[in-house]
Design an enzyme around this catalytic site. Sequence first.
Site, short mmCIF file in Angstrom:
data_model
loop_
_atom_site.label_atom_id
_atom_site.label_comp_id
_atom_site.label_asym_id
_atom_site.label_seq_id
_atom_site.Cartn_x
_atom_site.Cartn_y
_atom_site.Cartn_z
CE LYS A 232 -3.63 2.42 2.52
NZ LYS A 232 -4.59 2.38 3.62
NE ARG B 5 -5.99 10.12 3.68
CZ ARG B 5 -4.70 10.33 3.37
NH1 ARG B 5 -4.23 11.58 3.36
NH2 ARG B 5 -3.91 9.33 3.10
NE ARG C 288 -3.66 7.51 5.95
CZ ARG C 288 -4.37 8.01 6.96
NH1 ARG C 288 -3.81 8.16 8.14
NH2 ARG C 288 -5.63 8.35 6.80
CD GLU D 146 5.70 -3.78 3.53
OE1 GLU D 146 5.03 -4.63 4.14
OE2 GLU D 146 6.16 -2.77 4.08
CE LYS E 95 -6.26 1.92 -0.40
NZ LYS E 95 -6.80 1.91 0.93
CB SER F 232 -11.37 7.75 -3.12
OG SER F 232 -10.10 8.17 -2.61
CE1 TYR G 93 -15.06 3.58 -2.29
CE2 TYR G 93 -13.20 3.92 -3.79
CZ TYR G 93 -13.70 3.80 -2.51
OH TYR G 93 -12.85 3.88 -1.44
C1 PBG Z 1 -7.06 3.43 5.61
C2 PBG Z 1 -7.57 3.37 4.22
C3 PBG Z 1 -7.46 4.37 3.24
C4 PBG Z 1 -8.10 3.88 2.11
C5 PBG Z 1 -8.59 2.63 2.42
N1 PBG Z 1 -8.23 2.32 3.72
C6 PBG Z 1 -6.94 5.74 3.32
C7 PBG Z 1 -5.53 6.00 3.58
O1 PBG Z 1 -4.69 5.12 3.64
O2 PBG Z 1 -5.26 7.19 3.76
C8 PBG Z 1 -8.21 4.61 0.82
C9 PBG Z 1 -9.22 4.12 -0.14
C10 PBG Z 1 -9.53 5.05 -1.22
O3 PBG Z 1 -8.88 6.09 -1.41
O4 PBG Z 1 -10.49 4.76 -1.95
N2 PBG Z 1 -8.00 2.88 6.51
#
Ligand code: PBG
Length: 326
Positions: free
Chosen positions: A197, A207, A218, A234, A249, A275, A314
């Site tokens: 990730k 967010r 992060r 990983e 991801k 997203s 989505y």
């Molecule tokens: C963290 C999490 C995130 C997403 C899924 N799980 C956000 C992040 O890591 O900041 C993002 C998913 C998306 O952008 O559609 N719980």
Amino acid sequence: MTFPSQRPRRLRTTPAMRRLTAETRLAPAELILPAFIREGLAEPNPITSMPGVVQHTTDTLKRAAAEAVELGLGGIMLFGIPETRDAEGTASLDPEGVLNKAIRDVRAEVGDDLVIMSDVCLDEFTDHGHCGVLDADGYVDNDRTVEIYAQMAVAQADAGAHMLGPSGMMDGQVAAIRSALDQAGHTNTSVVAYAAKYASAFYGPFREAVDSQLKGDRRTYQMDAGNRTEALREVELDLAEGADVVMVKPAMSYLDIVADVAAMSPVPVAAYQISGEYAMIEAAAANGWIDRRAAITESVLGIRRAGAHMVLTYWAAELAGWLKES
Ligand code: PBG
């Protein structure tokens, strides 16, 4: 006049020919719908940066899950947005907390007809928005966070989740969750590890979707965008720790990683079309700059072609509807 002896175009002459020779197909069963539930909502709340996606109420979430079953989707991935947050994200452990309750409600609605997945992460529950608890210096404390994830995992499995998705990128999170689940008797609850990730700008709309409290980034736990070899490390660690499925991801800017992981993984590979990827295509389509349906279909097909066995998107429900039509 010389003629080409090889004519790849022959296999493209008609829709039927192209259908016959297609190397990659999409099916509803490989699609997973991410869904948000917000505590205390009377009406579903649209997410501005993700047109067509809402924060659900209990009722609309149950309806979305029932519809997912009708469409033959593979699964639903649940994210909860609590009314109150604190530094330790304690609402995540409450059996009556928003996410645990949503899992129970969805399980009661669909039983085993849909794989119910849930997010094992603290970012929605902490008042600082980080995926873990902080130490005295404000650094995300890996080991204390992992202990909380292990308790969250048991609470979510108790609530009826089939598959847990630890998304916080803490070291050792899969092993800790696996061992806690096993000790609690949840030996059949599986883990989809967010293995590779990346710290991505494309999480922006998420967010808003989870009303994130995060300031900063992060980058001390999610991976750097330029790192390819590290993704394999990983993934190998998560496999060794007992991951049942490994995830890459985001998806679209990381298709090389999807392909790398698919080439080496002995377990199914998931990719999350996140997203920002959703928002980009929706925004371009809303402007009339691209053909919405064709662009959505092509984007998911590309993720599958790269090697992902399953795709979180989505558009899962809408896309499954189109697949049923055709
Ligand atoms: C963290 C999490 C995130 C997403 C899924 N799980 C956000 C992040 O890591 O900041 C993002 C998913 C998306 O952008 O559609 N719980």
